[in-house]
Motif scaffolding. Structure first.
Motif, PDB file in Angstrom:
ATOM      1  N   ALA A  85      80.914  33.319  -3.255  1.00 39.55           N
ATOM      2  CA  ALA A  85      80.162  32.343  -2.461  1.00 39.55           C
ATOM      3  C   ALA A  85      80.682  32.293  -1.028  1.00 39.55           C
ATOM      4  O   ALA A  85      81.880  32.436  -0.793  1.00 39.55           O
ATOM      5  N   LEU A  86      79.772  32.101  -0.075  1.00 39.69           N
ATOM      6  CA  LEU A  86      80.167  31.857   1.308  1.00 39.69           C
ATOM      7  C   LEU A  86      80.353  30.357   1.460  1.00 39.69           C
ATOM      8  O   LEU A  86      79.468  29.586   1.114  1.00 39.69           O
ATOM      9  N   CYS A  87      81.491  29.940   1.979  1.00 35.41           N
ATOM     10  CA  CYS A  87      81.773  28.506   2.085  1.00 35.41           C
ATOM     11  C   CYS A  87      82.253  28.161   3.479  1.00 35.41           C
ATOM     12  O   CYS A  87      82.715  29.023   4.204  1.00 35.41           O
ATOM     13  N   ASN A  88      82.174  26.873   3.810  1.00 39.84           N
ATOM     14  CA  ASN A  88      82.764  26.487   5.082  1.00 39.84           C
ATOM     15  C   ASN A  88      83.963  25.592   4.883  1.00 39.84           C
ATOM     16  O   ASN A  88      84.629  25.222   5.799  1.00 39.84           O
ATOM     17  N   ARG A  89      84.219  25.195   3.659  1.00 41.22           N
ATOM     18  CA  ARG A  89      85.458  24.470   3.364  1.00 41.22           C
ATOM     19  C   ARG A  89      85.612  24.437   1.857  1.00 41.22           C
ATOM     20  O   ARG A  89      84.689  24.758   1.117  1.00 41.22           O
ATOM     21  N   VAL A  90      86.777  24.059   1.402  1.00 44.48           N
ATOM     22  CA  VAL A  90      87.010  24.067  -0.040  1.00 44.48           C
ATOM     23  C   VAL A  90      86.329  22.837  -0.612  1.00 44.48           C
ATOM     24  O   VAL A  90      86.843  21.735  -0.522  1.00 44.48           O
ATOM     25  N   ARG A  91      85.153  23.046  -1.165  1.00 44.99           N
ATOM     26  CA  ARG A  91      84.403  21.902  -1.661  1.00 44.99           C
ATOM     27  C   ARG A  91      84.395  21.949  -3.177  1.00 44.99           C
ATOM     28  O   ARG A  91      83.441  22.380  -3.793  1.00 44.99           O
ATOM     29  N   ARG A  92      85.514  21.573  -3.779  1.00 47.58           N
ATOM     30  CA  ARG A  92      85.670  21.590  -5.237  1.00 47.58           C
ATOM     31  C   ARG A  92      85.311  22.961  -5.802  1.00 47.58           C
ATOM     32  O   ARG A  92      84.845  23.081  -6.920  1.00 47.58           O
ATOM     33  N   ASN A  96      86.154  33.203  -5.903  1.00 46.19           N
ATOM     34  CA  ASN A  96      86.107  33.998  -4.670  1.00 46.19           C
ATOM     35  C   ASN A  96      85.193  33.369  -3.650  1.00 46.19           C
ATOM     36  O   ASN A  96      83.995  33.290  -3.862  1.00 46.19           O
ATOM     37  N   VAL A  97      85.765  32.923  -2.580  1.00 45.30           N
ATOM     38  CA  VAL A  97      84.933  32.346  -1.536  1.00 45.30           C
ATOM     39  C   VAL A  97      85.250  33.017  -0.211  1.00 45.30           C
ATOM     40  O   VAL A  97      86.373  33.424   0.044  1.00 45.30           O
ATOM     41  N   ILE A  98      84.239  33.155   0.603  1.00 46.14           N
ATOM     42  CA  ILE A  98      84.410  33.713   1.937  1.00 46.14           C
ATOM     43  C   ILE A  98      84.295  32.546   2.900  1.00 46.14           C
ATOM     44  O   ILE A  98      83.290  31.840   2.898  1.00 46.14           O
ATOM     45  N   ARG A  99      85.328  32.318   3.660  1.00 47.24           N
ATOM     46  CA  ARG A  99      85.320  31.172   4.581  1.00 47.24           C
ATOM     47  C   ARG A  99      84.575  31.496   5.872  1.00 47.24           C
ATOM     48  O   ARG A  99      84.877  32.486   6.529  1.00 47.24           O
ATOM     49  N   ILE A 100      83.644  30.639   6.202  1.00 48.05           N
ATOM     50  CA  ILE A 100      82.968  30.779   7.493  1.00 48.05           C
ATOM     51  C   ILE A 100      83.588  29.720   8.384  1.00 48.05           C
ATOM     52  O   ILE A 100      83.679  28.557   8.003  1.00 48.05           O
ATOM     53  N   ASP A 101      84.052  30.116   9.554  1.00 49.15           N
ATOM     54  CA  ASP A 101      84.793  29.178  10.385  1.00 49.15           C
ATOM     55  C   ASP A 101      83.861  28.262  11.181  1.00 49.15           C
ATOM     56  O   ASP A 101      83.795  28.325  12.402  1.00 49.15           O
ATOM     57  N   ASN A 102      83.153  27.403  10.457  1.00 45.85           N
ATOM     58  CA  ASN A 102      82.236  26.468  11.115  1.00 45.85           C
ATOM     59  C   ASN A 102      82.963  25.452  11.984  1.00 45.85           C
ATOM     60  O   ASN A 102      82.432  24.975  12.973  1.00 45.85           O
ATOM     61  N   SER A 135      76.848  22.002   8.899  1.00 53.20           N
ATOM     62  CA  SER A 135      76.780  20.891   9.860  1.00 53.20           C
ATOM     63  C   SER A 135      77.995  19.974   9.842  1.00 53.20           C
ATOM     64  O   SER A 135      78.537  19.636  10.885  1.00 53.20           O
ATOM     65  N   THR A 136      78.407  19.567   8.649  1.00 53.67           N
ATOM     66  CA  THR A 136      79.511  18.601   8.529  1.00 53.67           C
ATOM     67  C   THR A 136      80.789  19.162   9.124  1.00 53.67           C
ATOM     68  O   THR A 136      81.480  18.489   9.896  1.00 53.67           O
ATOM     69  N   THR A 137      81.085  20.413   8.768  1.00 54.78           N
ATOM     70  CA  THR A 137      82.311  21.046   9.258  1.00 54.78           C
ATOM     71  C   THR A 137      82.221  21.306  10.749  1.00 54.78           C
ATOM     72  O   THR A 137      83.192  21.135  11.479  1.00 54.78           O
ATOM     73  N   ARG A 138      81.038  21.706  11.194  1.00 56.34           N
ATOM     74  CA  ARG A 138      80.844  21.956  12.621  1.00 56.34           C
ATOM     75  C   ARG A 138      81.046  20.686  13.419  1.00 56.34           C
ATOM     76  O   ARG A 138      81.650  20.684  14.481  1.00 56.34           O
ATOM     77  N   LEU A 139      80.523  19.585  12.885  1.00 55.58           N
ATOM     78  CA  LEU A 139      80.646  18.293  13.551  1.00 55.58           C
ATOM     79  C   LEU A 139      82.116  17.910  13.689  1.00 55.58           C
ATOM     80  O   LEU A 139      82.542  17.411  14.740  1.00 55.58           O
ATOM     81  N   ALA A 140      82.898  18.163  12.651  1.00 55.61           N
ATOM     82  CA  ALA A 140      84.336  17.875  12.702  1.00 55.61           C
ATOM     83  C   ALA A 140      84.984  18.667  13.834  1.00 55.61           C
ATOM     84  O   ALA A 140      85.829  18.150  14.578  1.00 55.61           O
ATOM     85  N   GLY A 141      84.559  19.927  13.998  1.00 52.02           N
ATOM     86  CA  GLY A 141      85.083  20.764  15.073  1.00 52.02           C
ATOM     87  C   GLY A 141      84.697  20.234  16.448  1.00 52.02           C
ATOM     88  O   GLY A 141      85.500  20.233  17.386  1.00 52.02           O
ATOM     89  N   ILE A 142      83.455  19.749  16.555  1.00 52.29           N
ATOM     90  CA  ILE A 142      82.968  19.190  17.822  1.00 52.29           C
ATOM     91  C   ILE A 142      83.783  17.943  18.183  1.00 52.29           C
ATOM     92  O   ILE A 142      84.281  17.803  19.302  1.00 52.29           O
ATOM     93  N   TYR A 143      83.951  17.040  17.203  1.00 48.61           N
ATOM     94  CA  TYR A 143      84.740  15.823  17.421  1.00 48.61           C
ATOM     95  C   TYR A 143      86.162  16.148  17.872  1.00 48.61           C
ATOM     96  O   TYR A 143      86.716  15.488  18.751  1.00 48.61           O
ATOM     97  N   SER A 144      86.762  17.177  17.272  1.00 48.26           N
ATOM     98  CA  SER A 144      88.156  17.514  17.587  1.00 48.26           C
ATOM     99  C   SER A 144      88.334  17.805  19.084  1.00 48.26           C
ATOM    100  O   SER A 144      89.369  17.511  19.657  1.00 48.26           O
ATOM    101  N   GLU A 145      87.300  18.394  19.710  1.00 45.91           N
ATOM    102  CA  GLU A 145      87.383  18.689  21.146  1.00 45.91           C
ATOM    103  C   GLU A 145      86.989  17.489  22.003  1.00 45.91           C
ATOM    104  O   GLU A 145      87.632  17.204  23.009  1.00 45.91           O
ATOM    105  N   VAL A 146      85.933  16.792  21.586  1.00 46.31           N
ATOM    106  CA  VAL A 146      85.446  15.639  22.347  1.00 46.31           C
ATOM    107  C   VAL A 146      86.527  14.570  22.467  1.00 46.31           C
ATOM    108  O   VAL A 146      86.741  13.988  23.535  1.00 46.31           O
TER     109      VAL A 146
END
Length: 296
Positions: A85-92, A96-102, A135-146
């Motif tokens: 599975a392609l994932c953006n975070r460890v969601r339970r 084998n997961v491929i991390r996408i750096d959202n 979206s959720t992970t991306r938003l966290a990344g946006i907040y981290s910079e803002v």
């Protein structure tokens, strides 16, 4: 079993998936493997039925091009068929997961607009409910910079309505979502100058609407997308975007699934012990839809 791999996407109308599917298909044909793809529209029941079908028909494996929406069904199926599975975070999610750096994709988009002097920022996101999307992970990344520059409350986050029936009915759902969100009254009220869109399709919709309203991109609004879709490089659109290198990610996932399937056949236990991870860097592609705020 037959050499067939089931590839699951959320909606085949999204070009984000079509280019990945083609990369996988090309690599699969070289190995004599057939690809069957199906859309789940983020519906956990559809996901479960498709998994069950793949197990019954003795498919070689299943490849998720998004994080599973039905973790229980995924967990159960994983014991019986190789899955990646392609994932953006460890969601339970085990296996084998491929991390996408959202997260980094979001941070990079925010950094770009902030470095150009934009302080009134809006995010046009797909849906608060679809928390398995990036979206959720991306938003966290946006907040981290803002947050390095201003209180996070100053970021305007707008979500589109979400319902799976609409997703099936509307071919250009992401596009319409960007189109509708771009005329949100708060964009004008808060003097927004920089807009981060959760994907390129949302950005196209927003661009169309803003142009209809008499605005110009990038003179009145700087827009940044994510995915680096084919159309973004066309001169009429010229969208600044974040390239997640999804084709590379898709091929890595496919290769891991094939290795996984070979292990699965010979020794179920050892195949469960081998967990492979791939991480691909993300890049900012600067085009004509963003520009620095002119100094007053």
């Amino acid at each position: 079993g037959r050499s067939i791999i089931l590839v699951l996407v959320t909606a085949s109308s999204n070009p984000f998936y079509s280019s990945m599917l083609q990369s996988i298909d090309f690599n699969a044909r070289e190995r004599g493997i057939q690809i069957v793809s199906a859309s789940t529209y983020h519906n956990p029941e559809i996901e479960e039925q498709l998994l069950r079908g793949a197990i019954l028909d003795r498919y070689l494996g299943v490849l998720y091009l998004y994080p599973p929406d039905n973790p229980e069904a995924y967990e159960e199926a994983r014991q019986r068929i190789p899955i990646v599975a392609l994932c953006n975070r460890v969601r339970r999610i085990q296996g084998n997961v491929i991390r996408i750096d959202n997260f980094e994709a979001g941070a990079m988009a925010a950094r770009h607009l902030l470095s150009l002097g934009h302080r009134r920022l809006a995010v046009l996101a797909d849906s608060a409910l679809a928390e398995t999307t990036g979206s959720t992970t991306r938003l966290a990344g946006i907040y981290s910079e803002v947050e390095k520059i201003m209180p996070r409350e100053e970021l305007l986050v707008l979500y589109g309505p979400y319902d799976t029936r609409r997703l099936i009915r509307e071919h250009n759902w992401h596009y319409m979502n960007g189109y509708n969100l771009a005329s949100h009254p708060q964009i004008k009220q808060q003097g927004i100058t920089g807009i981060i869109c959760t994907n390129d399709l949302v950005a196209y919709g927003a661009m169309t609407r803003l142009t209809e309203l008499g605005y110009r991109v990038p003179e009145d609004f700087s827009l940044i997308g994510s995915d680096n879709s084919f159309y973004s490089r066309m001169p009429q659109i010229s969208l600044t975007t974040i390239d997640l290198h999804m084709d590379l990610i898709a091929i890595s996932a496919f290769n891991i699934l094939c290795a996984r399937a070979a292990l699965f056949r010979s020794n179920q236990e050892s195949s469960d012990a081998t967990v492979m991870h791939v991480r691909v860097s993300v890049d900012l592609i600067e085009r004509g839809s963003t520009r620095a705020i002119p100094a007053n």
